[in-house]
Every structure is written in structure tokens, then in C-alpha cells.
Design a protein around this motif. Structure first.
Motif, mmCIF file in Angstrom:
data_model
loop_
_atom_site.group_PDB
_atom_site.id
_atom_site.type_symbol
_atom_site.label_atom_id
_atom_site.label_comp_id
_atom_site.label_asym_id
_atom_site.label_seq_id
_atom_site.Cartn_x
_atom_site.Cartn_y
_atom_site.Cartn_z
ATOM 1 N N LYS A 97 -99.347 -45.951 -12.023
ATOM 2 C CA LYS A 97 -99.261 -44.430 -11.665
ATOM 3 C C LYS A 97 -98.309 -43.866 -12.344
ATOM 4 N N HIS A 100 -99.406 -43.154 -15.763
ATOM 5 C CA HIS A 100 -100.674 -42.353 -16.031
ATOM 6 C C HIS A 100 -100.317 -41.131 -14.905
ATOM 7 N N PRO A 101 -99.503 -40.353 -14.830
ATOM 8 C CA PRO A 101 -99.341 -39.350 -13.579
ATOM 9 C C PRO A 101 -100.619 -38.430 -13.208
ATOM 10 N N ASP A 102 -101.554 -38.304 -14.167
ATOM 11 C CA ASP A 102 -102.651 -37.264 -13.834
ATOM 12 C C ASP A 102 -103.911 -38.007 -13.493
ATOM 13 N N GLU A 137 -110.642 -35.697 -11.279
ATOM 14 C CA GLU A 137 -109.777 -35.976 -12.386
ATOM 15 C C GLU A 137 -110.603 -36.665 -13.465
ATOM 16 N N GLU A 139 -109.365 -38.891 -16.058
ATOM 17 C CA GLU A 139 -108.684 -40.090 -16.146
ATOM 18 C C GLU A 139 -108.761 -41.014 -14.723
#
Ligand code: 13P
Ligand code: SF4
Length: 300
Positions: A97, A100-102, A137, A139
Motif C-alpha cells: 500500500k 502504491h498509494p493510489d 481505482e 490500479e
């Protein structure tokens, strides 16, 4: 007979016996309800029984407990675990996480409660595509099964699915290969495989389905080669006695086989093993599971 004793005790105690489609034939025969992971989670949420006896592996019983914190949930075979679920830790999810914050986090129910607590939503093999499609999202961190991640990616090319970990697999479904699909076709069967099978097997099969999807789709053909855990053939044969279901010998999940009728009887007599999930972890995991259950969608 042991089955009569189990039924009697279950009635006396107001217990419901839930069993996964991979359980031994004698366990399937004694259960009140059989199903795939999604159907069992929904049944566990809806039950009014005082006690839930969960014949399956630990993550399934944990899910039932998370949905029913005030009910007793018994796992008759304490050592029935899932090696796929063990491939992912909560630390691994937190690290991903941070990288890959988004991204949204979608976890297969075959995961620990601590991992589910880190997820935005859970999924099963029956609804994975619908769950991911429902998210805004682009991603998506998806784990722990890399082959199910591939299945979702194939259906949703507009999404960017990041498998977490990159090589999480079910050891049972890893044993199938193209030769098994070819052998089924050579027999004149339609071939169905579970989405935990390799991408090559998925591409060659006629149908990719959850165990619940197999139950629903089986009437379409008179003869099937079923590339999943061997007990599925018993489940399908009971439902459709006129059809032929061929399995690959030896495709057995050791953990699903750990529960016998003697264990169920022991659980009802002694209250062992009483599943416990840390309250704070359970509260966070419950959000992710309930979000999945609330999602309208097709089951595959
Ligand atoms: P289903 O949800 O399709 O029943 O699968 C559960 C499982 O453990 C597959 O290996
Ligand atoms: Fe886990 Fe595979 Fe067994 Fe399913 S069949 S419970 S994924 S080890």
C-alpha cells in the motif's frame, strides 16, 4: 450411526453445519448447507443459529466469526489451514500500500483476518471480476492468488492488477496442466477449471468457474472434466446423477480432508475449537467482507 448422532446434537444445540464443496463425501452428507466460499459467507451472515459448525479451512471459519462476533463458531479440525492464505502477511499488504498509494486493495477471502483488515474489499472466485469492476481505482493490489489475479486482469483489461505476492498459488490447482485439459477433450468432455488454475489451463478450458459456478453451469453438458479439488465430483454427482464428472486422481486438498464426522461430533460435544478473532482486527475485516456481500453482481 455417527451421522444420526451429529444431527441429533446439532438440533439440541441449535447448531447449523456449514460445509465447503471440497469436504469429504460423508461430511457433505451430514451438512445443513454446502457451498462455495461466497455462498458460505452469505449463509454465515444470514443464519440465526446459536452455533455455526464450519467444515472447511480456518479462513472460512474466521470469516463466519467476523460476521457473527456474538455467536459461537466451531472449526472441527483446528489444523485445517490454507497454504495459499499463508502466502500473504499483513505487513506485505501494508508495504504494498505504501508503494502504491493510489491503488485499491482487493483480497481474496483465502487470506488471514489480519490481511483482510488491510483490504478495501474482499472477493471470492465467484465475484472477483465484479468486485474489481465496481471500484473507481484503475490500479488494484490483488492477492494472494496470482492466477485469480490473472483471471480478473483478462476480464478487465482497463484495470491494472498488481498481484500480491507476485507468485501466490494454491498447491492443489497448480498440479493441473494442459495435458489434463487435452485428456478431457479427448474423452469428449467439456472441461471446467477453477480460476486458481494456471493461465494456460484457463485459456484451454471451456469454462472457468468457482465451485458454486460449477454447480450452476453443470446442467449445460452431460460430461465434464472438472479441474479442481476431487471432492467436487461427489458434490456434482449428487446433484446431477445422470451426468458424468471426471476428475484428476490425487487432486486433493489435504486441509479440506482434515475434517471427518468424528471431528464434527467432537466439536458438538466439547465446543472445540471455538474460533476467536481479535476484536479490532475483526471490526476492520468485517467492513471489507460486508462491502463484498452487499455488492450486487453476478456469480461466476
Ligand atoms: P470457491 O470459493 O470457488 O469454492 O473456492 C475456494 C477454494 O478454496 C478454492 O481452492
Ligand atoms: Fe487453500 Fe487450495 Fe485448499 Fe482451497 S484447495 S483451501 S486454496 S489449499
Amino acid at each position: 450411526m455417527i451421522a444420526d448422532e451429529i444431527r441429533e446434537l446439532a438440533t439440541e444445540q441449535g447448531a447449523v453445519i456449514l460445509a465447503h464443496n471440497y469436504e469429504r463425501p460423508e461430511v457433505q452428507d451430514v451438512a445443513d448447507f454446502l457451498g462455495d466460499s461466497l455462498e458460505l459467507a452469505i449463509r454465515a451472515k444470514e443464519t440465526t443459529a446459536d452455533v455455526i459448525v464450519f467444515c472447511g479451512v480456518d479462513f472460512m471459519a474466521e470469516t463466519a466469526k467476523i460476521l457473527n462476533p456474538d455467536r459461537k463458531v466451531l472449526l472441527p479440525a483446528r489444523e485445517a489451514t490454507c497454504p495459499l492464505a499463508a502466502a500473504l502477511t499483513a505487513d506485505m499488504v501494508r508495504e504494498a500500500k505504501a508503494r502504491h498509494p493510489d491503488a485499491a486493495v482487493v483480497l481474496y477471502v483465502n487470506s488471514t483476518a489480519a490481511c483482510k483488515a488491510e483490504a478495501d474489499i474482499t472477493c471470492t472466485s465467484a465475484n472477483a471480476v465484479d468486485v474489481v469492476e465496481s471500484l473507481p481505482e484503475e490500479e488494484v493490489l490483488f492477492g494472494p492468488d496470482a492466477n485469480l489475479a490473472h483471471f480478473v486482469q483478462r476480464h478487465l483489461p482497463e484495470k491494472r492488477i498488481v498481484p500480491l505476492p507476485s507468485e501466490g498459488h494454491c498447491p492443489v490447482h497448480l498440479t493441473f496442466d494442459i495435458a489434463d485439459v487435452e485428456a478431457g477433450h479427448a474423452r469428449g468432455d467439456a472441461v471446467v477449471c477453477h480460476p486458481e488454475c494456471s493461465p494456460e489451463v484457463q485459456a484451454a478450458a471451456d469454462l472457468v468457474a468457482s465451485t458454486g459456478g460449477m454447480v450452476r453451469e453443470a446442467p449445460r453438458c452431460g460430461a465434464w472434466t472438472v479441474l479442481t479439488e476431487e471432492a467436487m465430483a461427489y458434490r456434482l454427482s449428487r446433484l446431477y446423477p445422470d451426468a458424468a464428472f471426471h476428475i484428476v486422481e490425487g487432486a486433493a486438498c489435504e486441509d479440506m480432508k482434515k475434517t471427518g464426522c468424528d471431528d464434527i461430533l467432537h466439536a458438538l460435544r466439547t465446543g472445540e475449537y471455538d474460533v476467536q478473532v481479535d476484536a479490532a482486527v475483526a471490526a476492520r475485516a468485517r467492513r471489507a467482507i460486508e462491502r463484498m456481500i452487499a455488492l450486487p453482481g453476478r456469480s461466476r
